[in-house]
Design an enzyme around this catalytic site. Structure first.
Site, PDB file in Angstrom:
ATOM      1  N   CYS A 223     -36.103  61.377   5.918  1.00 64.09           N
ATOM      2  CA  CYS A 223     -36.342  60.596   4.699  1.00 64.09           C
ATOM      3  C   CYS A 223     -35.961  59.123   4.865  1.00 64.09           C
ATOM      4  CB  CYS A 223     -35.619  61.233   3.512  1.00 64.09           C
ATOM      5  SG  CYS A 223     -33.805  61.186   3.593  1.00 64.09           S
ATOM      6  N   HIS A 271     -30.798  61.869  -0.030  1.00 66.45           N
ATOM      7  CA  HIS A 271     -32.262  61.813   0.101  1.00 66.45           C
ATOM      8  C   HIS A 271     -32.750  60.507  -0.500  1.00 66.45           C
ATOM      9  CE1 HIS A 271     -36.172  63.600   0.916  1.00 66.45           C
ATOM     10  NE2 HIS A 271     -36.599  63.082  -0.235  1.00 66.45           N
ATOM     11  N   HIS A 283     -42.375  60.265   0.284  1.00 63.15           N
ATOM     12  CA  HIS A 283     -41.149  60.583   1.017  1.00 63.15           C
ATOM     13  C   HIS A 283     -41.421  61.623   2.090  1.00 63.15           C
ATOM     14  CE1 HIS A 283     -39.919  64.461  -1.300  1.00 63.15           C
ATOM     15  NE2 HIS A 283     -41.177  64.210  -1.544  1.00 63.15           N
TER      16      HIS A 283
END
Length: 307
Positions: A223, A271, A283
């Protein structure tokens, strides 16, 4: 009525999600340790180069001092008064004595320089030894975080393999959308500036690329690696981890998010995604799920950062 077998399978899916989350947390720790180890390797290499150059400088200074000492020994072996009495040419002797005095002054200056250089060399070696020790600690941290990630992912894969085929297929189908089908409506959405536009364009070019933990492109991403890679295309260097990216700019409320902003998730900031407008982000979700669009509220948002 819900079949009795549904609950265990639902528990398995929840456990897989939990393991993926823990693997992502460990991945960010791995990324940070790996980045630090890389920086330390470069610092140690630079230190070793400086130490080698300083040692060569000291060797050259010692040779020069040795030559001066030899010249003085050859010219100044007798007591100066006796040497003057027995000299065939007193004026020549006085000229040579003046030269020897100048040599003494020069040698004293070179001795001071040599002592300073040796102190600097000793300090450089001490600092290099400290960096080497820190590098070894960083290497162990990298290996430890890597083992945690691989353990979590292996456990998640075991759980997936133990699911009934239909449940596993449904789970993996939901994870493997390539991000290009059913594209969100982004008509009328514009980035706030050229840098954000360039970062968004780079992130969109990565749609469908696989999630690879510890990777920052161009063929796979985790990520934070996707965010760093995308913003590099806009000429902006972001830190490596989602925790650091959280503070890589000005934080704004989610209600004021603009295309190109970084959306950081979970209380531990483990994240991160890029907001692209109309309630959507791009993402790299987790292993098995490629880079894709998802709703901005897919999980708890902890902050929004505008690089």
């Amino acid at each position: 009525a819900v079949p009795a077998s549904a609950a265990p399978h639902a528990d398995s899916r929840a456990e897989v999600d939990r393991l993926y989350q823990q693997a992502e947390e460990a991945t960010q720790a791995y990324d940070k340790a790996d980045e630090r180890a890389g920086a330390l390797r470069r610092e140690v290499h630079d230190s070793q180069d400086r130490i080698a150059r300083q040692q060569q400088r000291i060797n050259t200074m010692r040779e020069a001092l040795g030559s001066l000492a030899g010249a003085q020994y050859r010219s100044g072996g007798l007591d100066p008064t006796v040497a003057l009495l027995f000299s065939d040419d007193p004026q020549d002797y006085l000229d040579r004595a003046s030269l020897i005095d100048r040599i003494d002054v020069r040698r004293a200056g070179q001795l001071r320089q040599l002592r300073t250089a040796m102190r600097e060399l000793a300090q450089e070696r001490t600092e290099a030894a400290g960096k080497l020790a820190e590098l070894e600690r960083s290497r162990r941290a990298v290996a430890s975080h890597k083992a945690v990630v691989e353990n979590k992912l292996a456990r998640a894969r075991q759980l997936l393999n133990a699911m009934p085929a239909a449940d596993r297929a449904a789970f993996e189908h939901a994870s493997r959308g390539d991000g290009r089908a059913d594209l969100p409506d982004l008509s009328g959405v514009a980035a706030s500036d050229g840098r954000a536009a360039a970062a968004i364009a780079a992130a969109r070019s990565a749609l469908g690329k696989p999630y690879v933990w510890g990777a920052s492109g161009p063929s796979g991403f985790d990520c934070s690696g996707l965010m760093q890679w995308s913003y590099a295309h806009a000429g902006i260097h972001l830190p490596r981890t989602s925790q650091e990216q959280r503070y890589a700019g000005r934080q704004v409320p989610l209600s004021q998010a603009q295309p190109g902003d970084l959306v950081v998730y979970r209380s531990d900031a483990s994240h991160v995604a890029m907001y692209v407008g109309n309630g959507q982000v791009i993402h790299a979700p987790y292993p098995g799920a490629p880079v894709r669009y998802d709703p901005v509220g897919m999980m708890p948002v902890s902050s929004v950062t505008r690089p």
